[in-house]
Write a protein that holds these residues in place. Structure first.
Motif, PDB file in Angstrom:
ATOM      1  N   LYS A 263     -14.723 -29.364   7.279  1.00 48.28           N
ATOM      2  CA  LYS A 263     -13.745 -30.420   7.571  1.00 48.28           C
ATOM      3  C   LYS A 263     -12.570 -30.462   6.599  1.00 48.28           C
ATOM      4  CE  LYS A 263     -16.246 -32.109  10.967  1.00 48.28           C
ATOM      5  NZ  LYS A 263     -15.802 -32.049  12.375  1.00 48.28           N
ATOM      6  N   HIS A 264     -12.788 -30.073   5.358  1.00 50.64           N
ATOM      7  CA  HIS A 264     -11.759 -30.208   4.325  1.00 50.64           C
ATOM      8  C   HIS A 264     -11.465 -28.850   3.685  1.00 50.64           C
ATOM      9  CE1 HIS A 264     -13.524 -34.503   3.775  1.00 50.64           C
ATOM     10  NE2 HIS A 264     -12.617 -34.476   4.731  1.00 50.64           N
ATOM     11  N   SER A 265     -10.262 -28.687   3.187  1.00 48.16           N
ATOM     12  CA  SER A 265      -9.965 -27.522   2.358  1.00 48.16           C
ATOM     13  C   SER A 265     -10.175 -27.912   0.905  1.00 48.16           C
ATOM     14  CB  SER A 265      -8.521 -27.058   2.579  1.00 48.16           C
ATOM     15  OG  SER A 265      -7.620 -28.093   2.236  1.00 48.16           O
ATOM     16  N   GLY A 266     -10.573 -26.945   0.100  1.00 44.89           N
ATOM     17  CA  GLY A 266     -10.803 -27.241  -1.308  1.00 44.89           C
ATOM     18  C   GLY A 266     -11.736 -26.227  -1.932  1.00 44.89           C
ATOM     19  N   HIS A 267     -12.336 -26.609  -3.063  1.00 48.29           N
ATOM     20  CA  HIS A 267     -13.213 -25.716  -3.822  1.00 48.29           C
ATOM     21  C   HIS A 267     -14.568 -26.387  -3.998  1.00 48.29           C
ATOM     22  CE1 HIS A 267     -13.871 -23.108  -7.695  1.00 48.29           C
ATOM     23  NE2 HIS A 267     -14.612 -22.716  -6.674  1.00 48.29           N
ATOM     24  N   ILE A 268     -15.618 -25.753  -3.469  1.00 45.47           N
ATOM     25  CA  ILE A 268     -16.989 -26.219  -3.644  1.00 45.47           C
ATOM     26  C   ILE A 268     -17.631 -25.378  -4.745  1.00 45.47           C
ATOM     27  CG2 ILE A 268     -19.278 -26.368  -2.582  1.00 45.47           C
ATOM     28  CD1 ILE A 268     -17.867 -26.770   0.112  1.00 45.47           C
ATOM     29  N   VAL A 269     -18.203 -26.050  -5.756  1.00 48.01           N
ATOM     30  CA  VAL A 269     -18.867 -25.363  -6.862  1.00 48.01           C
ATOM     31  C   VAL A 269     -20.293 -25.896  -6.971  1.00 48.01           C
ATOM     32  CG1 VAL A 269     -18.840 -24.803  -9.314  1.00 48.01           C
ATOM     33  CG2 VAL A 269     -16.675 -25.149  -8.095  1.00 48.01           C
ATOM     34  N   THR A 270     -21.268 -24.994  -6.978  1.00 48.46           N
ATOM     35  CA  THR A 270     -22.664 -25.415  -7.138  1.00 48.46           C
ATOM     36  C   THR A 270     -23.294 -24.719  -8.332  1.00 48.46           C
ATOM     37  OG1 THR A 270     -23.773 -23.695  -5.802  1.00 48.46           O
ATOM     38  CG2 THR A 270     -22.806 -25.550  -4.612  1.00 48.46           C
ATOM     39  N   ILE A 271     -24.189 -25.446  -9.000  1.00 48.74           N
ATOM     40  CA  ILE A 271     -25.014 -24.899 -10.076  1.00 48.74           C
ATOM     41  C   ILE A 271     -26.456 -25.093  -9.621  1.00 48.74           C
ATOM     42  CG2 ILE A 271     -25.501 -24.893 -12.541  1.00 48.74           C
ATOM     43  CD1 ILE A 271     -22.538 -24.435 -11.816  1.00 48.74           C
ATOM     44  N   GLU A 272     -27.161 -23.982  -9.355  1.00 50.40           N
ATOM     45  CA  GLU A 272     -28.479 -24.072  -8.730  1.00 50.40           C
ATOM     46  C   GLU A 272     -29.496 -23.190  -9.440  1.00 50.40           C
ATOM     47  OE1 GLU A 272     -28.119 -24.028  -4.232  1.00 50.40           O
ATOM     48  OE2 GLU A 272     -26.095 -23.337  -4.768  1.00 50.40           O
ATOM     49  N   ASP A 273     -30.749 -23.537  -9.276  1.00 53.46           N
ATOM     50  CA  ASP A 273     -31.846 -22.754  -9.843  1.00 53.46           C
ATOM     51  C   ASP A 273     -33.050 -22.820  -8.905  1.00 53.46           C
ATOM     52  OD1 ASP A 273     -33.525 -21.308 -11.475  1.00 53.46           O
ATOM     53  OD2 ASP A 273     -33.958 -22.986 -12.822  1.00 53.46           O
ATOM     54  N   PRO A 274     -33.154 -21.844  -7.966  1.00 49.92           N
ATOM     55  CA  PRO A 274     -32.183 -20.777  -7.687  1.00 49.92           C
ATOM     56  C   PRO A 274     -31.237 -21.189  -6.564  1.00 49.92           C
ATOM     57  CG  PRO A 274     -34.170 -20.361  -6.458  1.00 49.92           C
ATOM     58  CD  PRO A 274     -34.401 -21.656  -7.203  1.00 49.92           C
ATOM     59  N   VAL A 275     -30.320 -20.290  -6.188  1.00 48.96           N
ATOM     60  CA  VAL A 275     -29.512 -20.487  -4.982  1.00 48.96           C
ATOM     61  C   VAL A 275     -30.424 -20.242  -3.788  1.00 48.96           C
ATOM     62  CG1 VAL A 275     -27.590 -19.616  -3.608  1.00 48.96           C
ATOM     63  CG2 VAL A 275     -27.347 -19.839  -6.096  1.00 48.96           C
ATOM     64  N   GLU A 276     -30.708 -21.288  -3.024  1.00 47.67           N
ATOM     65  CA  GLU A 276     -31.660 -21.171  -1.912  1.00 47.67           C
ATOM     66  C   GLU A 276     -30.978 -20.826  -0.597  1.00 47.67           C
ATOM     67  OE1 GLU A 276     -34.714 -24.118  -1.521  1.00 47.67           O
ATOM     68  OE2 GLU A 276     -34.570 -24.695  -3.615  1.00 47.67           O
ATOM     69  N   VAL A 277     -29.813 -21.403  -0.371  1.00 47.85           N
ATOM     70  CA  VAL A 277     -29.071 -21.169   0.876  1.00 47.85           C
ATOM     71  C   VAL A 277     -27.641 -20.818   0.509  1.00 47.85           C
ATOM     72  CG1 VAL A 277     -28.270 -22.179   3.038  1.00 47.85           C
ATOM     73  CG2 VAL A 277     -30.514 -22.807   2.134  1.00 47.85           C
ATOM     74  N   LYS A 278     -27.144 -19.729   1.043  1.00 48.33           N
ATOM     75  CA  LYS A 278     -25.772 -19.329   0.753  1.00 48.33           C
ATOM     76  C   LYS A 278     -24.807 -19.959   1.747  1.00 48.33           C
ATOM     77  CE  LYS A 278     -26.198 -15.181  -1.977  1.00 48.33           C
ATOM     78  NZ  LYS A 278     -25.647 -13.836  -2.239  1.00 48.33           N
TER      79      LYS A 278
ATOM     80  N   SER B  58     -27.205 -22.059 -18.357  1.00 55.49           N
ATOM     81  CA  SER B  58     -27.941 -23.312 -18.195  1.00 55.49           C
ATOM     82  C   SER B  58     -27.174 -24.246 -17.269  1.00 55.49           C
ATOM     83  CB  SER B  58     -28.139 -23.990 -19.559  1.00 55.49           C
ATOM     84  OG  SER B  58     -26.877 -24.394 -20.088  1.00 55.49           O
ATOM     85  N   PHE B  59     -27.832 -25.320 -16.849  1.00 50.09           N
ATOM     86  CA  PHE B  59     -27.158 -26.329 -16.039  1.00 50.09           C
ATOM     87  C   PHE B  59     -26.003 -26.952 -16.818  1.00 50.09           C
ATOM     88  CE2 PHE B  59     -31.121 -26.306 -13.578  1.00 50.09           C
ATOM     89  CZ  PHE B  59     -30.612 -26.316 -12.284  1.00 50.09           C
TER      90      PHE B  59
ATOM     91  N   ARG C 247     -20.304 -27.799 -17.327  1.00 49.16           N
ATOM     92  CA  ARG C 247     -19.112 -27.831 -18.187  1.00 49.16           C
ATOM     93  C   ARG C 247     -18.034 -26.894 -17.648  1.00 49.16           C
ATOM     94  NH1 ARG C 247     -20.790 -25.226 -22.299  1.00 49.16           N
ATOM     95  NH2 ARG C 247     -22.333 -26.827 -22.822  1.00 49.16           N
ATOM     96  N   GLU C 248     -18.461 -25.690 -17.250  1.00 44.02           N
ATOM     97  CA  GLU C 248     -17.504 -24.722 -16.728  1.00 44.02           C
ATOM     98  C   GLU C 248     -16.992 -25.124 -15.341  1.00 44.02           C
ATOM     99  OE1 GLU C 248     -19.651 -21.063 -16.881  1.00 44.02           O
ATOM    100  OE2 GLU C 248     -19.974 -21.210 -19.054  1.00 44.02           O
ATOM    101  N   ALA C 249     -17.847 -25.749 -14.540  1.00 44.34           N
ATOM    102  CA  ALA C 249     -17.442 -26.153 -13.191  1.00 44.34           C
ATOM    103  C   ALA C 249     -16.290 -27.149 -13.229  1.00 44.34           C
ATOM    104  CB  ALA C 249     -18.632 -26.753 -12.445  1.00 44.34           C
ATOM    105  N   LEU C 250     -16.313 -28.033 -14.194  1.00 39.34           N
ATOM    106  CA  LEU C 250     -15.265 -29.038 -14.298  1.00 39.34           C
ATOM    107  C   LEU C 250     -13.908 -28.425 -14.643  1.00 39.34           C
ATOM    108  CD1 LEU C 250     -17.296 -31.825 -16.125  1.00 39.34           C
ATOM    109  CD2 LEU C 250     -16.328 -31.970 -13.814  1.00 39.34           C
TER     110      LEU C 250
ATOM    111  N   PRO D   9     -12.648 -28.200  -9.172  1.00 42.63           N
ATOM    112  CA  PRO D   9     -13.575 -28.420  -8.055  1.00 42.63           C
ATOM    113  C   PRO D   9     -13.186 -29.650  -7.235  1.00 42.63           C
ATOM    114  CG  PRO D   9     -14.506 -29.327 -10.049  1.00 42.63           C
ATOM    115  CD  PRO D   9     -13.190 -28.681 -10.448  1.00 42.63           C
ATOM    116  N   ASP D  10     -13.443 -29.578  -5.946  1.00 40.19           N
ATOM    117  CA  ASP D  10     -13.298 -30.750  -5.076  1.00 40.19           C
ATOM    118  C   ASP D  10     -14.650 -31.364  -4.758  1.00 40.19           C
ATOM    119  OD1 ASP D  10     -10.300 -30.763  -4.242  1.00 40.19           O
ATOM    120  OD2 ASP D  10     -10.929 -28.670  -4.079  1.00 40.19           O
ATOM    121  N   VAL D  11     -15.666 -30.501  -4.648  1.00 37.79           N
ATOM    122  CA  VAL D  11     -17.042 -30.950  -4.442  1.00 37.79           C
ATOM    123  C   VAL D  11     -17.935 -30.129  -5.359  1.00 37.79           C
ATOM    124  CG1 VAL D  11     -18.880 -31.387  -2.769  1.00 37.79           C
ATOM    125  CG2 VAL D  11     -16.502 -31.378  -2.004  1.00 37.79           C
ATOM    126  N   MET D  12     -18.845 -30.805  -6.076  1.00 34.85           N
ATOM    127  CA  MET D  12     -19.758 -30.119  -6.990  1.00 34.85           C
ATOM    128  C   MET D  12     -21.196 -30.511  -6.678  1.00 34.85           C
ATOM    129  SD  MET D  12     -17.953 -30.297 -10.762  1.00 34.85           S
ATOM    130  CE  MET D  12     -17.665 -32.064 -10.697  1.00 34.85           C
TER     131      MET D  12
END
Length: 397
Positions: A188-203, A222-223, A228-231, A235-238
């Protein structure tokens, strides 16, 4: 110990893989497959935890798993397209060093039809191997198919800033809900989605958004480092898939007031308990962080997946607290006793709190779920007992 004999040496290369394949293609409600040396393969589903050969007597043989079965399976199937012809070398060079150092190892496997698999390999019982596979559908369920309360759906689809915590026990669908929210924004929106996961379950597949998914241990240390790096990544959604320390907690709370939509999944037994847990990590900064949280929080969702009586599916239920009205005042003052009392005594309007007891009681009355399962999942046992038919409550003690 099962009395069944192990398959032949030839079957050691394929025994577990054949059983897993059968489970993936034959039972949509299986969520986990559990393997211990010396035991048959077990499966957890809406019908309970049972030996896989009992669920599929025609397709899965009854056999006691050995270490060789597990190592052959990991060597030949979990390493993607790489087929390890020297299994002993694979064990010596790949698996044993990890287990000696950490006593456990995590893997993921994609491209198995409509599912991806997350593996936890570990030592147990004095050195025996154990393996648990979490089965995750690769299809992301649309938000409107999750059976979430309508006013929560409205909040999730309208919000572009703020902090949302999704909590519940393991296997309660927290990741699925978070992915549905991310996918909604992705379409629905344009922007940047950033996730920090352990592990990445769904791409997530990039659509209107650029998608950055970082896995702890592979892409980031680490999380806390990842957040810290994601900010700094505009990012538009984290999303952080866990809050385990002070820095991650503070960054999640502050992320919600940074102009981004901040999501966090974590384990928790209640919505009020989740707020206390998040703030407890912040230590001496708790009073300051509580004030920030009162300004950035949108909602806390505590969810559960309840198995159907038929054992063929799960029903989503959720407690939801919204940061508005008296809830905001409880958070600002840190009056958790007052907040829990207001929830228990049903003093909060639907704009501030929605209890899963409403849906649990309805599902019980319709004969969809067992009263015992409903009583097991609720965070407000006395409140649910009041809503259930007296005959059902008395039967459950």
């Amino acid at each position: 110990m099962t009395s069944a004999s192990a398959p032949s040496d030839l079957d050691q290369r394929t025994a577990i893989a054949a059983a897993v394949k059968h489970a993936l293609t034959s039972a949509s409600s299986i969520t986990d497959i559990m393997i211990h040396e010396g035991r048959p393969i077990m499966a957890k589903s809406a019908s309970g935890t049972r030996p896989l050969h009992e669920l599929f007597p025609e397709g899965v043989p009854d056999f006691a798993v050995t270490k060789d079965h597990i190592v052959h399976y990991l060597a030949g199937y979990v390493e993607g397209d790489v087929k390890h012809t020297n299994v002993q070398q694979y064990w010596n060079e790949r698996l044993r060093p990890i287990l000696q150092a950490r006593r456990s190892a995590n893997f993921r496997l994609e491209g198995r039809g409509p599912y991806s698999l997350r593996y936890s390999l570990f030592l147990q019982g004095g050195g025996d191997l154990g393996l648990v596979m979490r089965i995750t559908p690769t299809r992301i369920t649309p938000l409107n198919e999750l059976s979430l309360p309508p006013n929560l759906l409205q909040t999730l689809t309208e919000a572009t800033t703020g902090f949302i915590a999704i909590t519940g026990p393991s296997g309660s669908g927290k990741t699925a809900t978070a992915m549905s929210i991310l996918e909604w924004h992705n379409t629905k929106h344009s922007g940047h989605i950033v996730t920090i996961e352990d592990p990445v379950e769904v791409k997530l597949v990039a659509k209107k958004c650029i998608v950055t998914q970082r896995e702890v241990g592979y892409d980031v240390v680490s999380f806390a480092d990842g957040m810290r790096e994601a900010l700094r990544m505009s990012p538009d959604v984290m999303l952080t898939s866990e809050i385990r320390d002070a820095e991650t907690a503070e960054q999640a709370i502050q992320g919600g007031e940074s102009g981004s939509l901040m999501l966090a999944t974590m384990h928790g037994k209640s919505v009020a308990g989740t707020l206390r847990k998040i703030l407890s990590y912040t230590g001496s900064s708790a009073s300051v962080m509580r004030s920030v949280l009162a300004g950035s929080l949108l909602a806390v969702v505590r969810q559960a997946l309840v198995p159907s009586i038929k054992g063929d599916r799960y029903f989503m239920t959720a407690d939801v607290i919204f940061n508005t009205g008296s809830v905001t005042r409880f958070i600002e003052t840190g009056d958790w006793v007052g907040l829990e009392a207001a929830i228990r005594e049903e003093k909060l309007p639907a704009s501030e709190y929605i209890s899963m007891n409403l849906r649990l009681a309805d599902l019980v009355k319709r004969g969809e779920i067992d009263a015992a399962e409903a009583l097991r999942e609720t965070s407000d046992l006395p409140g649910l007992r009041k809503r259930l038919p007296k005959g059902l409550v008395s039967c459950q003690g």
